[in-house]
Design a protein around this motif. Sequence first.
Motif, PDB file in Angstrom:
ATOM      1  N   SER A 250      17.533   8.872  36.744  1.00 46.95           N
ATOM      2  CA  SER A 250      16.061   9.181  36.482  1.00 46.95           C
ATOM      3  C   SER A 250      15.796   9.257  35.080  1.00 46.95           C
ATOM      4  CB  SER A 250      15.991  10.627  37.010  1.00 46.95           C
ATOM      5  OG  SER A 250      16.935  11.399  36.374  1.00 46.95           O
ATOM      6  N   LYS A 251      14.492   8.989  34.908  1.00 43.14           N
ATOM      7  CA  LYS A 251      13.977   9.016  33.291  1.00 43.14           C
ATOM      8  C   LYS A 251      14.221  10.410  32.771  1.00 43.14           C
ATOM      9  CE  LYS A 251      13.248   4.517  33.608  1.00 43.14           C
ATOM     10  NZ  LYS A 251      14.070   3.655  32.718  1.00 43.14           N
ATOM     11  N   ALA A 252      14.230  10.373  31.761  1.00 45.15           N
ATOM     12  CA  ALA A 252      14.202  11.956  30.839  1.00 45.15           C
ATOM     13  C   ALA A 252      12.821  12.477  30.985  1.00 45.15           C
ATOM     14  CB  ALA A 252      14.495  11.718  29.562  1.00 45.15           C
ATOM     15  N   ASP A 253      11.580  11.259  31.117  1.00 45.19           N
ATOM     16  CA  ASP A 253      10.432  11.927  30.989  1.00 45.19           C
ATOM     17  C   ASP A 253       9.833  12.117  32.467  1.00 45.19           C
ATOM     18  OD1 ASP A 253      10.413   9.333  31.113  1.00 45.19           O
ATOM     19  OD2 ASP A 253       8.629   9.154  29.856  1.00 45.19           O
ATOM     20  N   ALA A 254      10.552  11.858  33.467  1.00 47.17           N
ATOM     21  CA  ALA A 254      10.277  11.699  34.776  1.00 47.17           C
ATOM     22  C   ALA A 254      10.023  13.298  35.329  1.00 47.17           C
ATOM     23  CB  ALA A 254      11.042  10.828  35.760  1.00 47.17           C
ATOM     24  N   PRO A 256       8.493  17.228  35.919  1.00 47.42           N
ATOM     25  CA  PRO A 256       8.225  18.494  34.881  1.00 47.42           C
ATOM     26  C   PRO A 256       9.514  18.993  34.183  1.00 47.42           C
ATOM     27  CG  PRO A 256       8.312  19.374  37.104  1.00 47.42           C
ATOM     28  CD  PRO A 256       8.451  17.949  37.104  1.00 47.42           C
ATOM     29  N   LEU A 257      10.743  18.272  34.239  1.00 45.22           N
ATOM     30  CA  LEU A 257      11.878  18.766  33.809  1.00 45.22           C
ATOM     31  C   LEU A 257      12.063  18.148  32.401  1.00 45.22           C
ATOM     32  CD1 LEU A 257      14.306  18.213  36.707  1.00 45.22           C
ATOM     33  CD2 LEU A 257      13.257  20.437  35.893  1.00 45.22           C
ATOM     34  N   GLY A 258      12.614  19.312  31.797  1.00 42.33           N
ATOM     35  CA  GLY A 258      13.104  18.754  30.341  1.00 42.33           C
ATOM     36  C   GLY A 258      14.502  18.207  30.288  1.00 42.33           C
ATOM     37  N   SER A 259      14.875  17.632  29.075  1.00 42.17           N
ATOM     38  CA  SER A 259      16.102  16.849  29.108  1.00 42.17           C
ATOM     39  C   SER A 259      17.511  17.643  29.291  1.00 42.17           C
ATOM     40  CB  SER A 259      16.277  16.304  27.303  1.00 42.17           C
ATOM     41  OG  SER A 259      15.287  15.528  27.017  1.00 42.17           O
ATOM     42  N   CYS A 260      17.511  18.987  29.248  1.00 42.26           N
ATOM     43  CA  CYS A 260      18.575  19.753  29.578  1.00 42.26           C
ATOM     44  C   CYS A 260      18.736  19.673  30.902  1.00 42.26           C
ATOM     45  CB  CYS A 260      18.308  21.236  29.099  1.00 42.26           C
ATOM     46  SG  CYS A 260      19.946  22.195  29.594  1.00 42.26           S
ATOM     47  N   ILE A 261      19.975  19.338  31.461  1.00 44.76           N
ATOM     48  CA  ILE A 261      20.314  19.087  33.060  1.00 44.76           C
ATOM     49  C   ILE A 261      21.050  20.533  33.443  1.00 44.76           C
ATOM     50  CG2 ILE A 261      20.329  16.856  32.989  1.00 44.76           C
ATOM     51  CD1 ILE A 261      23.443  17.227  33.254  1.00 44.76           C
ATOM     52  N   ASP A 262      21.015  21.530  32.512  1.00 42.43           N
ATOM     53  CA  ASP A 262      21.831  23.015  32.894  1.00 42.43           C
ATOM     54  C   ASP A 262      22.924  22.939  33.506  1.00 42.43           C
ATOM     55  OD1 ASP A 262      21.701  25.562  32.887  1.00 42.43           O
ATOM     56  OD2 ASP A 262      20.418  25.809  34.786  1.00 42.43           O
ATOM     57  N   CYS A 263      23.696  21.726  32.817  1.00 44.79           N
ATOM     58  CA  CYS A 263      25.401  21.646  33.279  1.00 44.79           C
ATOM     59  C   CYS A 263      26.399  22.495  32.694  1.00 44.79           C
ATOM     60  CB  CYS A 263      25.743  20.133  32.793  1.00 44.79           C
ATOM     61  SG  CYS A 263      25.674  20.107  30.853  1.00 44.79           S
ATOM     62  N   SER A 264      25.732  23.401  31.791  1.00 47.81           N
ATOM     63  CA  SER A 264      26.523  24.529  31.001  1.00 47.81           C
ATOM     64  C   SER A 264      27.758  23.797  30.124  1.00 47.81           C
ATOM     65  CB  SER A 264      27.075  25.494  31.921  1.00 47.81           C
ATOM     66  OG  SER A 264      28.022  25.026  32.731  1.00 47.81           O
ATOM     67  N   MET A 265      27.823  22.690  29.874  1.00 46.89           N
ATOM     68  CA  MET A 265      29.070  22.055  29.142  1.00 46.89           C
ATOM     69  C   MET A 265      29.024  22.739  27.798  1.00 46.89           C
ATOM     70  SD  MET A 265      31.079  19.882  30.553  1.00 46.89           S
ATOM     71  CE  MET A 265      31.568  19.093  29.288  1.00 46.89           C
ATOM     72  N   CYS A 266      27.752  23.142  27.147  1.00 47.87           N
ATOM     73  CA  CYS A 266      27.724  23.457  25.697  1.00 47.87           C
ATOM     74  C   CYS A 266      28.450  24.886  25.757  1.00 47.87           C
ATOM     75  CB  CYS A 266      26.315  23.532  25.167  1.00 47.87           C
ATOM     76  SG  CYS A 266      25.144  24.278  26.539  1.00 47.87           S
ATOM     77  N   VAL A 267      28.466  25.691  27.039  1.00 47.65           N
ATOM     78  CA  VAL A 267      28.998  26.985  27.066  1.00 47.65           C
ATOM     79  C   VAL A 267      30.352  26.747  27.387  1.00 47.65           C
ATOM     80  CG1 VAL A 267      28.946  29.285  28.163  1.00 47.65           C
ATOM     81  CG2 VAL A 267      26.706  27.890  27.864  1.00 47.65           C
ATOM     82  N   MET A 298      24.332  13.426  27.324  1.00 48.31           N
ATOM     83  CA  MET A 298      22.982  12.750  27.220  1.00 48.31           C
ATOM     84  C   MET A 298      23.212  11.298  27.438  1.00 48.31           C
ATOM     85  SD  MET A 298      20.431  14.677  26.621  1.00 48.31           S
ATOM     86  CE  MET A 298      21.391  15.623  27.924  1.00 48.31           C
ATOM     87  N   ASP A 299      24.591  10.939  27.184  1.00 52.18           N
ATOM     88  CA  ASP A 299      24.695   9.566  27.173  1.00 52.18           C
ATOM     89  C   ASP A 299      25.096   9.050  28.595  1.00 52.18           C
ATOM     90  OD1 ASP A 299      25.148   9.205  24.525  1.00 52.18           O
ATOM     91  OD2 ASP A 299      27.105   9.246  24.290  1.00 52.18           O
ATOM     92  N   LYS A 300      25.860  10.262  29.335  1.00 52.40           N
ATOM     93  CA  LYS A 300      25.911   9.826  30.894  1.00 52.40           C
ATOM     94  C   LYS A 300      24.668   9.537  31.571  1.00 52.40           C
ATOM     95  CE  LYS A 300      30.648  11.769  31.248  1.00 52.40           C
ATOM     96  NZ  LYS A 300      31.798  12.744  31.574  1.00 52.40           N
ATOM     97  N   THR A 301      23.582  10.880  31.306  1.00 52.45           N
ATOM     98  CA  THR A 301      22.186  10.682  31.791  1.00 52.45           C
ATOM     99  C   THR A 301      21.124   9.755  31.237  1.00 52.45           C
ATOM    100  OG1 THR A 301      21.576  12.530  30.557  1.00 52.45           O
ATOM    101  CG2 THR A 301      22.816  12.770  32.583  1.00 52.45           C
ATOM    102  N   ASN A 302      21.673   8.788  30.407  1.00 54.56           N
ATOM    103  CA  ASN A 302      21.083   7.774  29.569  1.00 54.56           C
ATOM    104  C   ASN A 302      19.847   8.564  28.948  1.00 54.56           C
ATOM    105  OD1 ASN A 302      22.480   5.667  30.887  1.00 54.56           O
ATOM    106  ND2 ASN A 302      21.463   6.173  32.873  1.00 54.56           N
TER     107      ASN A 302
END
Length: 466
Positions: A250-254, A256-267, A298-302
């Motif tokens: 899916s496109k990043a700007d497609a 209403p969603l932002g770029s964060c996919i809420d995967c919690s990897m950063c946590v 971000m690399d995995k989600t293009n």
Amino acid sequence: MSKQPPAVSVINMYAAREEIYPREVDGFYARLRWACVWLTQLVFYGVPWLTWNDRQAVLFDLTARKFYIFGIVLWPQDFIYLAVLLIICAFSLFLFTAVAGRVWCGYACPQTVYTEMFLWIERKIEGARSARMRLDKQPWSMQKLARKTAKHFAWGTLALWTGFTFVGYFTPVRELAREAASFGLGPWEWFWVLFYAFATYGNAGWMREQVCKYMCPYARFQSSMFDDDTLIITYDRERGEPRGARSRNSKADAGPLGSCIDCSMCVQVCPTGIDIRDGLQYDCIGCAACIDACNMVMDKTNQPRGLIRYATGNGMKHRLSNRDIRRRTLRPRVLIYSALLLLVVGAFFGTLLTRTPLKVDVIRDRGALSREVEDGMIENVYRLQVMNTDEFPHSYRISVIGIDSIRLATPDVVDLPATGSRAVPVRVRVNHGKGEKGSNKIAFEVTAIDAPDVKVKEKAVFLVPR
């Protein structure tokens, strides 16, 4: 009608610690952090084994009160260098914090370094994050006991080697190794080896993020050194919100969603267990693990990298370019800190490298301030504490000046071994009638015979009876 008793509520002031299982992550900042681990530990573990002029290159000999640092020998009289070194450390901390926040904590702090090493051992023995979580939830079994025992044995071995190395900076490490091999260490050596080993084992193995969050004072006053142009790890809320899952193609700007996919990897990769998306927190040690994790996602989600990145408050607020952020980083505070640091460092190394390898202290004999000897001459008695701070033996000539006819009534040559010290009794005489009654200013000159440029002049007072 009876009144109902007031409701009683219990407020717990203590919350039990929740175990944190940091996920392993790869990326630029992770590699940089491991480079710092290798660099700092090669220096720490390796330097005590280096030799210099047939001695240990770096040795803080508290018993002899001599500090050997490669070709430099420092004495208690050189305490000023320690004070200047602390000033350099303070200015460096101010400068690095003003520029890049808690960069010291994230990459070079001993707590961070040893936690990384202990986590590496834990991953090798117990497995990845999910495996460790499953292992801790399982009931005790022979397999679990074996893994836990192996992990703590490896931790204890590393901690003991760290304590041994630490003591090796204060006791010659080769001598210490021989004594340790035969279990012949002295009580104080045993105490400090075990104490430092226990501190390493407890801090890096058990307490971990609690040291950074509750014990380290730096976490509490760091905010006073931050401003809106300090580089900090920041989540780009304008780009990332609203969060939501999406397919890889899916496109990043497609939508209403932002770029964060809420995967919690950063946590999951955070060693202190915080969510950087909640904004800057004092718990954040600036290790940038969340940046590596987010860039990987971000690399995995293009999508373009940088959803979590190093930025400044003004940079995020005004959407500044990286060039403008770097330019604003060189602000007056940083320039002043840099100038002061360069000035102090230059003065420190300049005086350290050009110091005279000779020290002289003059002490009067208080038992006989002044006396008349044969031929009516006036005599004063002194004690010269002569210290050869060089690593080679020298012979020194003592002379005295300041009054007509003043001279020594004792031998004027003293021999000192390398890094040796000697108290030299000196009798000084002047002819009758010379000098003013009362106090007269004189000076002792001590000169190396084989190196005339090594010379020290110390002032003193000669008393003539009234």
